[in-house]
Design a protein around this motif. Structure first.
Motif, mmCIF file in Angstrom:
data_model
loop_
_atom_site.group_PDB
_atom_site.id
_atom_site.type_symbol
_atom_site.label_atom_id
_atom_site.label_comp_id
_atom_site.label_asym_id
_atom_site.label_seq_id
_atom_site.Cartn_x
_atom_site.Cartn_y
_atom_site.Cartn_z
ATOM 1 N N SER A 18 7.278 18.562 -42.543
ATOM 2 C CA SER A 18 6.892 19.583 -41.830
ATOM 3 C C SER A 18 7.476 19.801 -40.504
ATOM 4 C CB SER A 18 5.292 19.452 -41.862
ATOM 5 O OG SER A 18 5.041 18.403 -40.783
ATOM 6 N N ASP A 19 7.886 18.360 -39.859
ATOM 7 C CA ASP A 19 8.361 18.494 -38.670
ATOM 8 C C ASP A 19 7.496 19.047 -37.541
ATOM 9 O OD1 ASP A 19 10.012 17.339 -36.781
ATOM 10 O OD2 ASP A 19 11.232 19.078 -36.559
ATOM 11 N N VAL A 20 6.123 19.033 -37.754
ATOM 12 C CA VAL A 20 5.151 19.384 -36.837
ATOM 13 C C VAL A 20 5.689 18.651 -35.497
ATOM 14 C CG1 VAL A 20 2.878 19.165 -35.982
ATOM 15 C CG2 VAL A 20 3.367 20.269 -38.290
ATOM 16 N N SER A 73 14.564 8.223 -37.982
ATOM 17 C CA SER A 73 15.105 8.962 -36.923
ATOM 18 C C SER A 73 15.623 10.424 -37.144
ATOM 19 C CB SER A 73 16.210 8.052 -36.390
ATOM 20 O OG SER A 73 16.455 8.643 -34.979
ATOM 21 N N HIS A 74 16.269 11.096 -36.258
ATOM 22 C CA HIS A 74 16.779 12.263 -36.352
ATOM 23 C C HIS A 74 18.382 12.246 -36.516
ATOM 24 C CE1 HIS A 74 12.691 12.983 -34.257
ATOM 25 N NE2 HIS A 74 12.838 14.240 -35.040
ATOM 26 N N LEU A 75 18.963 13.250 -37.445
ATOM 27 C CA LEU A 75 20.305 12.958 -37.321
ATOM 28 C C LEU A 75 20.944 14.630 -37.546
ATOM 29 C CD1 LEU A 75 22.940 11.697 -38.055
ATOM 30 C CD2 LEU A 75 22.396 11.606 -40.354
ATOM 31 N N LEU A 77 7.676 13.584 -45.468
ATOM 32 C CA LEU A 77 8.592 12.545 -45.020
ATOM 33 C C LEU A 77 8.659 12.645 -43.427
ATOM 34 C CD1 LEU A 77 11.024 11.850 -47.786
ATOM 35 C CD2 LEU A 77 9.063 10.633 -47.182
ATOM 36 N N HIS A 78 8.324 13.560 -42.708
ATOM 37 C CA HIS A 78 8.759 13.555 -41.326
ATOM 38 C C HIS A 78 7.965 14.713 -40.263
ATOM 39 C CE1 HIS A 78 11.347 13.307 -37.830
ATOM 40 N NE2 HIS A 78 11.225 14.800 -37.626
ATOM 41 N N THR A 79 6.846 14.137 -39.576
ATOM 42 C CA THR A 79 6.012 14.826 -38.879
ATOM 43 C C THR A 79 5.920 14.059 -37.435
ATOM 44 O OG1 THR A 79 4.003 16.045 -38.675
ATOM 45 C CG2 THR A 79 3.839 13.881 -39.803
HETATM 46 FE FE FE Z 1 11.415 15.645 -35.925
#
Ligand code: FE
Ligand code: GUN
Length: 434
Positions: free
Chosen positions: A320-322, A228-230, A73-75
């Motif tokens: 993964s937030d690669v 987005s980022h939080l 859900l986030h990369t």
């Molecule tokens: Fe990120």
């Protein structure tokens, strides 16, 4: 091995999928029926009605594990190129020193094509069947990424990043109105089967109030999901408090901007430091907390309170937030999520139960896949009737112990020990990608 040419077929093997956060459904030597790219359920023996349909090929994966495809859900697509590098800094310095420098290169679509080809090959070989991605601020490179993802057969949500302040001139969009016009131009080109756009204000520090207001307008006009980022890192949170003095918190600032859940399907990555007030707001607005444990470790961010999120009823998925995380596989994110959850009690003196394998699997499959349902693309993550048919066939012979082992325990070993070579087949929306 026979492979289905269409989206109607039956798979045979050792099936395992989530029923709830706490329970797995297992069916040894069972069958899953896929019709028109959707699951028609799991059977221990084939019912007559299906046996009579001789046009349905039965693909025999006996002794292999069959599980739902995993959801990232986030990369960050442009950060794939430098994964495993530059792990010596915390978030804000890391962004300046590594991430922004690499992302500026995507003004050149030739460079983007080269880098995104490697990313897509990596994704095709791995266990993720759906991904939600940040691209860069560049419209042409973002459209190129979407074209390439569409051809790959993977299902994805992709965002052109919005940033009009606090980033290098090489990346900063000249003004809020420029950023909004570029976003509409990009949206006008989005016509795909397997890829959809998601609005992507990077985070509050890089987005002016005017830009956020304009994005809320686009969200309503085009009915788009948002990512987005939080509350990732303490210095970032202090910075947001200064930038948005009138807001009662970081999440509250997104809410004031009309970009925080409710009727807007919303993903917020990290939420490491979300306090009780922010947690309550996320639960009320059904904002997804996307847990990215490897990134949170690499960037010294902290350990997100996932148990508290689950107890509060917040939807949680894994990312993964690669390249904050070096590994794209959500198997790795599952193992990392379980491992870091065990450190909260000894390090932070909190009385929280660590995550179980069953919970991590649920987050990686059903919970992640449900976001695609919310975003209007059809939910994946389960083999119950009606789910879109994303599946992995895993040959785990090389990690089978010399003693009897249950399907549940095989899944656990696959999470900790398998690699891409164990993936024998991969189906997305009923289509074989291998
Ligand atoms: Fe990120
Ligand atoms: N916050 C804003 N941008 C980023 C990014 O690229 N990675 C991470 N981990 N956090 C961010």
């Amino acid at each position: 091995m026979q492979k289905p040419s269409g989206a109607n077929f039956i798979l045979k093997g050792d099936i395992c999928y989530s029923k709830t956060h706490e329970t797995l459904n297992v069916c040894s030597d069972g069958y899953i029926i896929c019709i028109d790219g959707k699951s028609e359920g799991v059977y221990s023996s084939l019912p007559d009605t299906w046996l009579k349909r001789s046009e349905l090929p039965v693909i025999d994966y006996s002794s292999c594990l069959i599980i739902p495809g995993l959801v990232d859900l986030h990369t960050h697509a442009p950060q794939f190129a430098f994964r495993g590098l530059g792990m010596d800094l915390e978030l804000l310095e890391w962004l300046k020193t590594y991430a922004f420098v690499e992302e500026a290169k995507y003004a050149d679509t030739q460079y983007a094509r080269l880098a995104y080809s490697a990313l897509i090959e990596n994704l095709l070989n791995g266990p993720n069947t759906r991904v939600v991605m940040f691209a860069t601020v560049h419209t042409p490179a973002t459209s190129l990424l979407m074209d390439m993802l569409e051809s790959s057969g993977l299902v994805s949500l992709v965002g052109k990043v919005n940033m009009d302040r606090n980033c290098p001139d090489t990346l900063r969009e000249k003004s809020a109105s420029h950023s909004l016009a570029a976003t509409e131009e990009w949206l006008s080109k989005c016509a795909y089967q397997n890829v959809r756009p998601i609005l992507t204000p990077r985070f509050i520090p890089t987005c002016s109030d005017e830009l956020m207001k304009g994005l809320a307008g686009l969200q309503k006009k085009y009915n788009l999901p948002v990512q987005s980022h939080l509350s990732e890192n303490k210095s970032e949170i202090e910075w947001v408090a200064k930038l948005r003095r009138g807001s009662s918190g970081y999440g509250a600032a997104y809410l004031e901007d009309d970009l925080f859940g409710g009727s807007v399907p919303t993903l917020m990555a990290h939420c490491v430091w979300s306090d009780e007030k922010e947690t309550a707001l996320m639960a009320e607005r059904q904002v997804y907390a996307v847990h990215c444990p490897q990134s949170n470790t690499n960037l010294s961010s902290g350990i997100a309170p996932v148990r508290r999120f689950l107890q509060a009823g917040i939807p949680v998925g894994l990312g993964s937030d690669v390249a904050g995380g070096a590994h794209s596989s959500i198997f790795r994110a599952m193992a990392d999520a379980i491992q870091v959850s065990k450190l909260r009690k000894p390090l932070l003196n909190v009385d929280e139960k660590p995550l179980t394998l069953e919970e991590a699997f649920y987050l990686a499959t059903v919970s992640g896949g449900a976001f695609f349902g919310k975003a209007g693309m059809g939910a994946s993550g389960s083999f119950d009737n009606g789910y879109e048919f994303d599946a992995l066939v895993i040959d785990d012979k090389n990690i089978t112990p010399p003693f009897e082992i249950t399907i549940r325990d095989r899944l656990e070993r696959v999470v900790y020990l398998s690699d891409d070579r164990n993936i024998k087949a991969k189906y997305v929306r009923g289509r074989s990608l291998t």
